[in-house]
Design a protein around this motif. Structure first.
Motif, PDB file in Angstrom:
ATOM      1  N   PRO A  30      -1.388   4.856 -24.741  1.00  0.00           N
ATOM      2  CA  PRO A  30      -1.493   5.469 -23.410  1.00  0.00           C
ATOM      3  C   PRO A  30      -1.491   7.001 -23.517  1.00  0.00           C
ATOM      4  O   PRO A  30      -0.883   7.556 -24.421  1.00  0.00           O
ATOM      5  CB  PRO A  30      -0.232   4.987 -22.692  1.00  0.00           C
ATOM      6  N   GLN A  39       5.536   0.478 -17.563  1.00  0.00           N
ATOM      7  CA  GLN A  39       4.598   1.487 -17.066  1.00  0.00           C
ATOM      8  C   GLN A  39       5.005   1.836 -15.640  1.00  0.00           C
ATOM      9  O   GLN A  39       5.311   0.943 -14.844  1.00  0.00           O
ATOM     10  CB  GLN A  39       3.169   0.960 -17.130  1.00  0.00           C
ATOM     11  N   HIS A  67       1.126   2.651 -13.188  1.00  0.00           N
ATOM     12  CA  HIS A  67       0.690   2.368 -14.554  1.00  0.00           C
ATOM     13  C   HIS A  67       0.255   3.617 -15.298  1.00  0.00           C
ATOM     14  O   HIS A  67      -0.528   3.525 -16.244  1.00  0.00           O
ATOM     15  CB  HIS A  67      -0.466   1.360 -14.526  1.00  0.00           C
ATOM     16  N   THR A  68       0.708   4.788 -14.910  1.00  0.00           N
ATOM     17  CA  THR A  68       0.224   6.027 -15.508  1.00  0.00           C
ATOM     18  C   THR A  68       1.037   6.482 -16.713  1.00  0.00           C
ATOM     19  O   THR A  68       0.496   7.046 -17.647  1.00  0.00           O
ATOM     20  CB  THR A  68       0.212   7.150 -14.446  1.00  0.00           C
ATOM     21  N   VAL A  69       2.343   6.233 -16.699  1.00  0.00           N
ATOM     22  CA  VAL A  69       3.226   6.671 -17.782  1.00  0.00           C
ATOM     23  C   VAL A  69       3.901   5.449 -18.386  1.00  0.00           C
ATOM     24  O   VAL A  69       4.437   4.615 -17.652  1.00  0.00           O
ATOM     25  CB  VAL A  69       4.299   7.657 -17.268  1.00  0.00           C
ATOM     26  N   GLU A  70       3.878   5.363 -19.714  1.00  0.00           N
ATOM     27  CA  GLU A  70       4.586   4.277 -20.384  1.00  0.00           C
ATOM     28  C   GLU A  70       5.909   4.819 -20.902  1.00  0.00           C
ATOM     29  O   GLU A  70       5.942   5.816 -21.619  1.00  0.00           O
ATOM     30  CB  GLU A  70       3.753   3.713 -21.536  1.00  0.00           C
ATOM     31  N   ARG A  74      -4.818   3.656 -14.279  1.00  0.00           N
ATOM     32  CA  ARG A  74      -4.243   2.566 -15.072  1.00  0.00           C
ATOM     33  C   ARG A  74      -4.712   2.705 -16.516  1.00  0.00           C
ATOM     34  O   ARG A  74      -5.867   2.967 -16.776  1.00  0.00           O
ATOM     35  CB  ARG A  74      -4.695   1.221 -14.516  1.00  0.00           C
ATOM     36  N   HIS A  75      -3.767   2.484 -17.426  1.00  0.00           N
ATOM     37  CA  HIS A  75      -4.112   2.504 -18.846  1.00  0.00           C
ATOM     38  C   HIS A  75      -4.217   1.064 -19.337  1.00  0.00           C
ATOM     39  O   HIS A  75      -3.355   0.251 -19.048  1.00  0.00           O
ATOM     40  CB  HIS A  75      -3.049   3.242 -19.648  1.00  0.00           C
ATOM     41  N   VAL A 104       3.173   9.107 -22.536  1.00  0.00           N
ATOM     42  CA  VAL A 104       4.190   8.243 -23.138  1.00  0.00           C
ATOM     43  C   VAL A 104       5.520   8.979 -23.213  1.00  0.00           C
ATOM     44  O   VAL A 104       5.582  10.151 -23.576  1.00  0.00           O
ATOM     45  CB  VAL A 104       3.775   7.809 -24.562  1.00  0.00           C
ATOM     46  N   ARG A 123       9.050   3.917 -23.191  1.00  0.00           N
ATOM     47  CA  ARG A 123       9.412   3.007 -24.279  1.00  0.00           C
ATOM     48  C   ARG A 123      10.831   3.272 -24.749  1.00  0.00           C
ATOM     49  O   ARG A 123      11.193   4.418 -25.030  1.00  0.00           O
ATOM     50  CB  ARG A 123       8.484   3.205 -25.472  1.00  0.00           C
TER      51      ARG A 123
END
Length: 118
Positions: free
Chosen positions: A71, A59, A46-49, A65-66, A74, A51
């Motif tokens: 975030p 994530q 869950h560290t990098v989103e 976790r964000h 990204v 998109r």
């Protein structure tokens, strides 16, 4: 991500995208979501989103976790660029230097996870 995309469905969508100059929106969406699904399987967390509007966001990568707001790490890109870098048709560095990938945050460079092998 809502439902799991099968390998067959994902590969068919990727083939549809690569075969057409203007692929269907359905093939484009399925290909993007399938490759995002593979990325989550390869680097859960869950560290990098990551998109790829308007088709999906996930994530990835273990770590903090964000939960609220924007975030800290990204990656954002368009569907065609995501498909190209995720399949190895284009290098991350080339797409990023051309401005087609925007990566912000100390952990946002996910180039070591690419290409994915569908």
């Amino acid at each position: 991500m809502a439902r799991r995309i099968s390998t067959e469905e994902g590969r068919a969508a990727l083939a549809g995208v690569s075969a057409a100059e203007n692929p269907s929106r359905t093939d484009l969406a399925t290909a993007v979501r399938y490759l995002l699904q593979l990325l989550v399987e390869k680097a859960p967390g869950h560290t990098v989103e990551v998109r790829v509007p308007p088709f999906g966001a996930v994530q990835v990568i273990e770590g903090p976790r964000h939960t609220r707001g924007t975030p800290p790490n990204v990656v954002e890109t368009d569907a065609r660029t995501w498909i190209a870098v995720a399949t190895g048709a284009e290098q991350w560095a080339d797409a990023a230097s051309a401005g087609r990938i925007v990566a912000s945050g100390t952990r946002a460079d996910i180039s070591d996870l690419l290409p994915l092998r569908p």
